[in-house]
Design a protein around this motif. Structure first.
Motif, PDB file in Angstrom:
ATOM      1  N   ALA A 209      -4.233  14.678  -0.719  1.00  0.00           N
ATOM      2  CA  ALA A 209      -3.589  14.081   0.447  1.00  0.00           C
ATOM      3  C   ALA A 209      -4.351  12.840   0.882  1.00  0.00           C
ATOM      4  CB  ALA A 209      -3.528  15.094   1.592  1.00  0.00           C
ATOM      5  N   ASN A 210      -3.579  11.866   1.440  1.00  0.00           N
ATOM      6  CA  ASN A 210      -4.123  10.580   1.901  1.00  0.00           C
ATOM      7  C   ASN A 210      -4.624   9.709   0.765  1.00  0.00           C
ATOM      8  OD1 ASN A 210      -3.650  11.279   4.614  1.00  0.00           O
ATOM      9  ND2 ASN A 210      -5.616  12.370   4.708  1.00  0.00           N
ATOM     10  N   ALA A 211      -4.212  10.028  -0.487  1.00  0.00           N
ATOM     11  CA  ALA A 211      -4.550   9.127  -1.595  1.00  0.00           C
ATOM     12  C   ALA A 211      -3.791   7.816  -1.423  1.00  0.00           C
ATOM     13  CB  ALA A 211      -4.211   9.792  -2.926  1.00  0.00           C
ATOM     14  N   ASN A 212      -4.422   6.704  -1.764  1.00  0.00           N
ATOM     15  CA  ASN A 212      -3.863   5.382  -1.485  1.00  0.00           C
ATOM     16  C   ASN A 212      -3.944   4.520  -2.729  1.00  0.00           C
ATOM     17  OD1 ASN A 212      -4.432   2.371  -0.392  1.00  0.00           O
ATOM     18  ND2 ASN A 212      -3.050   3.460   1.007  1.00  0.00           N
ATOM     19  N   TYR A 213      -2.901   3.684  -2.901  1.00  0.00           N
ATOM     20  CA  TYR A 213      -2.859   2.738  -4.030  1.00  0.00           C
ATOM     21  C   TYR A 213      -2.333   1.409  -3.505  1.00  0.00           C
ATOM     22  CZ  TYR A 213      -2.078   0.832  -8.704  1.00  0.00           C
ATOM     23  OH  TYR A 213      -2.129   0.060  -9.826  1.00  0.00           O
ATOM     24  N   LYS A 214      -2.993   0.310  -3.849  1.00  0.00           N
ATOM     25  CA  LYS A 214      -2.614  -1.003  -3.357  1.00  0.00           C
ATOM     26  C   LYS A 214      -2.235  -1.902  -4.526  1.00  0.00           C
ATOM     27  CE  LYS A 214      -5.379  -0.942   0.865  1.00  0.00           C
ATOM     28  NZ  LYS A 214      -6.391  -1.636   1.692  1.00  0.00           N
ATOM     29  N   VAL A 215      -1.195  -2.708  -4.292  1.00  0.00           N
ATOM     30  CA  VAL A 215      -0.676  -3.638  -5.305  1.00  0.00           C
ATOM     31  C   VAL A 215      -0.483  -4.989  -4.631  1.00  0.00           C
ATOM     32  CG1 VAL A 215       1.177  -4.110  -6.947  1.00  0.00           C
ATOM     33  CG2 VAL A 215       0.486  -1.758  -6.507  1.00  0.00           C
ATOM     34  N   GLN A 216      -0.758  -6.067  -5.345  1.00  0.00           N
ATOM     35  CA  GLN A 216      -0.552  -7.429  -4.853  1.00  0.00           C
ATOM     36  C   GLN A 216       0.461  -8.148  -5.746  1.00  0.00           C
ATOM     37  OE1 GLN A 216      -4.274  -9.446  -4.472  1.00  0.00           O
ATOM     38  NE2 GLN A 216      -4.906  -8.260  -2.655  1.00  0.00           N
TER      39      GLN A 216
ATOM     40  N   SER B 100       0.849  -1.187   0.000  1.00  0.00           N
ATOM     41  CA  SER B 100       0.000   0.000   0.000  1.00  0.00           C
ATOM     42  C   SER B 100       0.877   1.226   0.000  1.00  0.00           C
ATOM     43  CB  SER B 100      -0.922  -0.003   1.227  1.00  0.00           C
ATOM     44  OG  SER B 100      -1.651   1.197   1.290  1.00  0.00           O
ATOM     45  N   ILE B 101       0.659   2.130  -0.993  1.00  0.00           N
ATOM     46  CA  ILE B 101       1.391   3.386  -1.114  1.00  0.00           C
ATOM     47  C   ILE B 101       0.406   4.516  -0.829  1.00  0.00           C
ATOM     48  CG2 ILE B 101       2.806   4.852  -2.604  1.00  0.00           C
ATOM     49  CD1 ILE B 101       3.508   2.368  -4.223  1.00  0.00           C
ATOM     50  N   THR B 102       0.758   5.393   0.130  1.00  0.00           N
ATOM     51  CA  THR B 102      -0.146   6.471   0.554  1.00  0.00           C
ATOM     52  C   THR B 102       0.569   7.793   0.409  1.00  0.00           C
ATOM     53  OG1 THR B 102      -1.190   4.976   2.147  1.00  0.00           O
ATOM     54  CG2 THR B 102      -1.597   7.347   2.425  1.00  0.00           C
ATOM     55  N   ARG B 103      -0.115   8.753  -0.227  1.00  0.00           N
ATOM     56  CA  ARG B 103       0.430  10.115  -0.317  1.00  0.00           C
ATOM     57  C   ARG B 103       0.122  10.830   1.001  1.00  0.00           C
ATOM     58  NH1 ARG B 103       1.493  14.127  -4.228  1.00  0.00           N
ATOM     59  NH2 ARG B 103       0.811  12.835  -5.970  1.00  0.00           N
ATOM     60  N   LEU B 104       1.132  11.461   1.593  1.00  0.00           N
ATOM     61  CA  LEU B 104       0.979  12.128   2.877  1.00  0.00           C
ATOM     62  C   LEU B 104       0.754  13.619   2.748  1.00  0.00           C
ATOM     63  CD1 LEU B 104       3.724  10.322   4.952  1.00  0.00           C
ATOM     64  CD2 LEU B 104       1.311   9.751   4.736  1.00  0.00           C
ATOM     65  N   ALA B 105       1.099  14.218   1.628  1.00  0.00           N
ATOM     66  CA  ALA B 105       0.949  15.661   1.480  1.00  0.00           C
ATOM     67  C   ALA B 105       0.611  15.969   0.041  1.00  0.00           C
ATOM     68  CB  ALA B 105       2.225  16.400   1.903  1.00  0.00           C
TER      69      ALA B 105
END
Length: 1227
Positions: free
Chosen positions: A1104-1111, A1048-1053
């Protein structure tokens, strides 16, 4: 015929309806007995007009011989003597006889009926076997004779001729004939009665509608409607009969009210005549014929009409078995008669109405006792107690008028009045002559002597009180008790009156009845004065003097009573009363508002007293009792300054109503609502208006009689005393005027005090306020001088020049011009002197809003051991502040534990939870190296030195053993932590400086080392989290089996906040701004095998707080605790962004990203095999090289911009199960 319902014989037989018979008298006489017996046996359904419910009734008839004078004349509306059905009886069976006499007789009979308008008749032909035997030749068949009669007289009414066969024989034919005849007779009787009753009611309504016409008489109408009531009563329809009397009652009441409103009626003049007889109600006769005759002649008085009307209502209610409604109606009747006599201005002898009410109350009670047993009477006390109380009140009024309550007995005038009242009673009724407890005898005996009156009055009063208490009506019981107290006071017996008055007053006070409280207190004051209870009397007088419900003259009278007692010069002990009855503390104000002053300054306390007295009252003194708080008294002689109070300088006190009660007992407030009665015909016309209380059930609810502990006792005196030995704030010669008064006290004694009590002295009377609430405190303090030295920064560092603030709070001490501070020097800490040292003086008592009073420049002298600082003149309770520069030398004997690393003087120790050397998030315990410097300061106000301690933190200083062999190099690593309080800077310029030398050399041989560097883009932009999950159906991962890696990759700002630089690789398509990232999953420890796609492109939204998930699928190669695979994230620069700037090929991609450059670029952008522009090497001709297109490239993030939460994490992998197949051959 007469009609009787339900087979019950009529109550009044003298008024039965009668039918009229004609024809053969002897024949009817022989048939009368069976006819009278069989007629009422079968019920008939009676249907009335106007939708009234049908009823089953039994018919009963009386028969008389036909006479012409008995027929109703025109205009005669009598219903009781009306002939409802005319019957002609005949047993003629001979034709000649019929033609010769019978027919002519029938014709004359019918002619008379038609002449008088009577259409209800029937012809009965009786057939007997004896008549046939006498004359057989001329006998016609019975059917032929009946047909001839029908043809002659019943042309269109064949049912008016009835045949009765052998009525005197007991045969089936006779019984059948009787049944048919009785059914016909009942039907005709009921039909005639219903028609005539309906016509009578219509005539009665017509007569009632003419009541506004001249000459209309209520007495005549009364007799008409009462006749209808008599008819219903004979029918046993008592409810309908009662309704007729209720209508007469309502009609008369409305006419009297209209007369009182100015709409007079002439016929009411007969009821306005003076009343000469007041015999009371007579309920022992069903009908009082004497009063009825007076009404019929129009000579009845108002009381006679009301008495007769209620007597009839009472009779019917008892028939209906509703005796308790009699008592309710009786009480309403008695009160209404009193009002109607006033409206009609009927003259009566004084006391005559009281006699009539008293006799009527007892008569109703005796009538109810005669039809109910003792158990019913006890269970329904609530219905009769009102009559007992009303009779008691009227007997008391008669006793006052006849002089039977005074101590001296009746006078001659009062004796003459008694004789006149007894004369108006007349002779006793025959029904009660032999009764020993008749109302007549009781009243006559009570008015005969003082002793007899007292016995009867006390008997009635105590009976009423017990009844009220039995049903829980305590207010009414105490009201009767209050009346008893008045009786005892008139009799000169205040001892017995006091208890009744106290009970009543306690009830009124607890429930908040203001006016009854005032009235009862006046009676209580009179009682207490007679009993000689001085203290109680003075308290009650104080309450009444401040009661706004009294007139000003009454209030002044009670106030003078207090002043008269207070001015007595006798040596009696002073009387202490509660101040709440005399004056109320309204407001308290401190000057200054903080209620805190230092010694030498006067604190003023201003009280606002609201005097409740109607006149000015001179006070000898007004004193306030104060209490020294021991737990706070240590301020005397100690260094303690003013404290903030929880209240402002003005304190308001709640005010109560002196004439009422404690506010908690006032009860709920009234919820009133306006009501309007408008005319049905014209809504714009307002008939009446009023107010209705919506919460009567709460307002009128009786409160608990037991006093609450929070409710002041306003019945008996409150014991108030002044604290012995308490300190006092006094003010003498004060005059309290009506209303608000201001009194000022002053205090200079040291300590923290609480105002406890307030006492106003008026001669021999003291008015004491025992408690002052809310709590009020003030403080007069004495503060010792205080000297403090504080650093200006959070920490003082050794080896560098630091600044410290010196604060001197002078307290009660006055700093003089020659005063100075002498600081003893320490070898390891220097006090640096300067040419100018500014100092500022503030006011200490101003709190946070302090202002600069003065500024000075201090003169500092320094010698080898002492530094002297001259102080400017400073007044008491001020603050002097200035700054000093100090330098602390770094101690040379710093002891450090072995095998530890030092970070800025902090020893970093490995905790027990340390799990892996690569886990940079492991917590550490720190121990700071610091040194405390102690110095002493000699102050001019004390013979003792003031110790001062300053803590200095030791900067970085460490020793390392560096081993070298040949040209090999060793490194020393320094780790630091940079923190800032405000927004993060865009770029941070740093210089790292250190001095080093060999351990054997001197300090002067240290060599400086400087390293300059710049920190940019240190803000964390993205966070990466990874989790390894076993295959479906398993709890742990197994070696050789596939596992799942979820990343999971999350943008913090947002981009504009990303370190202050514009983020590269941003694309904007379809109004959506995003950033493309490249991720790669690789394993440097050779513990995992990545299956499928190991890298790819991620388009991250700019939010902000955008999230991307990879398996990603993985396979562990070994068992044990395996570290997570490496996850790397890069910036993806598309060709357009790359062509804008051509960076050096060697600086675009670092060595650890070369694994991405050896793979072909996937057109879908999901393989991460993207090579940077600088790493593409041509293998073709130069012409082909010149035509190469711009390629996308990858750019790594700066350190700290991507935070990997999974760095250093491990996962447990179990060994795989190894199953082998072993083949065994047996021969």
């Amino acid at each position: 015929g007469s009609l009787v319902g339900d087979g019950v014989p009529p109550v009044i037989s003298t008024f039965n309806h009668t039918g009229k018979g004609a024809g053969d008298q002897a024949l009817f006489t022989s048939l009368y007995t069976p006819l009278a017996q069989q007629l009422p046996r079968e019920p008939m359904e009676w249907r009335r007009s106007y939708g009234r419910a049908p009823k089953m009734i039994h018919l009963e008839a009386n028969f008389v011989q036909f006479k012409e004078e008995l027929l109703p004349k025109e205009g005669n509306k009598a219903l009781l003597t009306f002939p409802f059905l005319h019957i002609y009886w005949t047993d003629c069976c001979d034709t000649e006889v019929y033609k010769a006499s019978v027919r002519d007789n029938m014709m004359r009979w019918q002619g008379n009926l038609r002449l008088h308008g009577s259409a209800d008749w029937v012809i009965v032909v009786v057939e007997t076997s004896d008549a046939k035997k006498k004359n057989k030749t001329n006998i016609l068949p019975r059917s032929s004779l009946v047909d001839k009669i029908r043809n002659d007289f019943c042309n269109k009414q064949n049912d008016r001729c009835v045949v009765l066969s052998d009525p005197l024989k007991d045969s089936s034919r006779s019984q059948e004939s009787w049944s048919t005849f009785l059914l016909k007779l009942r039907t005709l009787l009921l039909m005639s009665f219903t028609q005539n009753l309906g016509r009578f009611e219509e005539d009665m309504r017509t007569l009632r509608e003419k009541r506004n016409q001249p000459g209309w008489s209520f007495c005549d109408y009364f007799m008409v409607q009462e006749e209808l009531a008599f008819v219903f009563e004979m029918l046993q329809q008592f409810e309908d009969a009662l309704l007729q009397y209720d209508e007469l009652d309502a009609l008369f009441t409305q006419c009297v009210l209209n007369f009182g409103a100015g709409d007079g009626a002439n016929w009411l003049g007969s009821f306005c005549s003076p009343v000469k007889s007041w015999t009371g109600l007579l309920l022992r006769r069903p009908i009082d014929m004497e009063k009825r005759d007076g009404i019929q002649r129009g000579q009845a008085s108002l009381l006679e009409l009301r008495s007769y009307l209620f007597c009839r209502q009472c009779t019917l209610l008892i028939f209906l078995q509703r005796p308790w409604e009699v008592t309710q109606r009786a009480l309403e009747l008695l009160h209404n008669c009193v009002q109607e006599l006033c409206l009609l201005e009927v003259s009566m002898l004084e006391g005559a109405l009281d006699c009539w009410v008293f006799l009527s109350c007892l008569e109703v009670l005796h009538r109810i006792e005669g039809c109910c047993d003792q158990a019913q009477l006890e269970a329904n006390v609530s219905h009769t107690v009102g009559l007992w109380a009303y009779a008691t009140d009227k007997l008391k009024s008669l006793g006052y008028m006849c002089g039977l309550v005074s101590e001296k007995g009746p006078l001659s005038l009062e004796l003459n009045r008694t004789v006149d009242l007894l004369a108006g009673l007349g002779d006793e009724n025959a029904e009660t002559v032999h009764s020993l407890q008749s109302p007549y005898k009781k009243l006559k005996e009570a008015l005969s002597s003082v002793e007899a009156f007292e016995r009867h009055y006390l008997e009635l009063s105590h009976a009423a009180v017990e009844m009220y208490r039995a049903i829980g009506r305590m207010r009414s019981a105490r009201l009767v008790g209050k009346s008893l107290a008045e009786f005892y006071m008139r009799k000169g017996n205040p001892e017995q009156a006091e208890s009744f008055l106290q009970n009543a007053l306690r009830s009124y006070v607890s429930e908040g009845w203001s006016l009854p409280v005032t009235h009862t207190r006046k009676q209580m004051a009179e009682c207490q004065k007679l009993l000689g209870k001085t203290e109680n009397y003075l308290q009650t007088s104080a309450l009444l003097a401040g009661d706004a419900n009294l007139t000003n003259e009454e209030r002044i009278h009670f106030c003078q009573e207090i002043l008269t007692f207070a001015n007595q010069s006798t040596g009696t002990q002073k009387v202490a009363l509660s101040m709440s009855y005399f004056a109320q503390l309204k407001q308290l104000q401190f000057r200054p508002a903080t209620a805190t002053v230092h010694s030498g300054t006067a604190l003023q306390v201003e009280l606002c007293l609201r005097s409740l007295m109607p006149v000015a009252v001179p006070l000898e003194q007004l004193a306030a009792s104060v209490h020294l708080n021991l737990e706070q008294g240590e301020t005397i002689g100690n260094t303690r300054g003013p404290q903030r109070r929880p209240y402002p300088g003005t304190v308001l006190f709640p005010l109560g109503n002196s004439s009422a009660v404690h506010p908690s007992a006032a009860g709920p407030s009234l919820e009133l609502e306006e009501i309007q009665d408008r005319s049905p015909s014209d809504p714009r016309t307002l008939n009446s208006t009023g107010m209705v209380c919506k919460n009567t059930h709460l307002v009128m609810r009786r409160h608990d009689s037991s006093p609450s502990p929070d409710t002041p006792n306003l019945v008996s005196p409150v014991p108030v005393v002044m604290d012995d030995g308490a300190k006092m704030l006094m003010s003498g010669d004060v005059t309290l005027l009506p209303g608000n008064n201001s009194i000022v006290f002053s205090s200079q004694e040291l300590g923290t005090y609480t105002l406890r009590q307030l006492c106003a002295t008026v001669g021999q009377v003291q008015f004491v306020l025992p408690h002052i609430s809310p709590l009020v405190q003030y403080e007069v303090y004495s503060q010792e001088p205080q000297l403090t030295v504080e650093p200006l920064t959070d920490q003082l560092l050794a080896g560098l020049t630091q600044r410290a603030k010196v604060r001197l709070q002078t307290g009660h001490y006055t700093v003089k011009k020659e005063d100075a501070l002498q600081l003893t020097k320490i070898d390891s800490m220097l006090i640096l002197t300067s040419s100018s040292c500014p100092a500022t003086i503030f006011n200490s008592t101003a709190g946070q809003n302090r202002k600069i009073q003065a500024s000075f420049v201090l003169f500092i002298q320094s010698s080898d051991k002492v530094t002297c600082i001259s102080l400017p003149p400073t007044p008491p309770y001020h603050t002097l502040e200035f700054q000093l520069e100090v330098l602390c030398a770094i101690p040379s004997d710093l002891i450090r534990p072995e095998n530890q690393r030092l970070t800025n003087g902090e020893i970093r120790q490995r905790p027990r939870s340390y799990s892996h050397p690569d886990n940079h998030m492991t917590a550490i315990n720190q121990r700071v190296l610091r040194t405390d410097m102690f110095m002493s300061i000699d102050c001019p106000w004390s013979i003792y030195s003031t110790p001062i301690s300053l803590t200095f933190y030791i900067p970085f200083k460490a020793k390392h053993s560096l081993l070298s062999a040949g040209n090999s190099k060793q490194s020393v690593y320094c780790v630091w932590n940079v923190r800032w309080k405000e927004n993060m800077p865009l770029c941070l310029q740093c210089v790292f400086s250190a001095s080093f030398s060999s351990a054997s050399e001197e300090v002067s041989a240290f060599k400086p080392y400087h390293y300059e560097f710049q920190l940019e883009r240190v803000t964390t932009l993205y966070s990466v989290r990874a989790e390894i999950m076993p295959a479906a159906g398993q709890q742990n991962c197994h070696s050789g089996s596939l596992c799942g890696l979820e990343m999971s990759i999350t943008r913090l700002a947002e981009p504009e906040d990303d370190g202050g630089t514009e983020e590269k690789g941003q694309t904007e398509t379809e109004e959506v701004c995003s950033t493309k990232l490249m991720y790669e999953v690789a394993d440097s420890s050779s513990s995992w095998v990545v299956y499928g796609r190991s890298s790819g492109l991620v388009s991250m939204p700019a939010d902000a707080n955008a999230n991307y998930k990879v398996q990603v699928e993985l396979m562990p190669l070994f068992a044990g605790h395996l570290p997570f695979p490496d996850i790397k994230v890069f910036k993806y620069l598309p060709p357009s962004a790359n062509s804008a700037s051509q960076p050096d090929t060697d600086s675009c991609v670092e060595n650890d990203t070369l694994s991405l450059l050896d793979r072909p670029l996937d057109n879908q952008g999901d393989t991460a095999s993207i090579r940077s522009q600088g790493s593409v090497h041509s293998v073709g001709s130069g012409e082909h090289q010149s035509r190469v297109l711009p390629m996308p490239c990858l750019e790594p993030f700066s350190p700290g911009q991507v935070f990997n939460h999974s760095q250093g994490c491990q996962v447990l992998v179990l060994p795989s199960t190894d199953d082998h197949v072993l083949e065994i051959n047996a021969t």
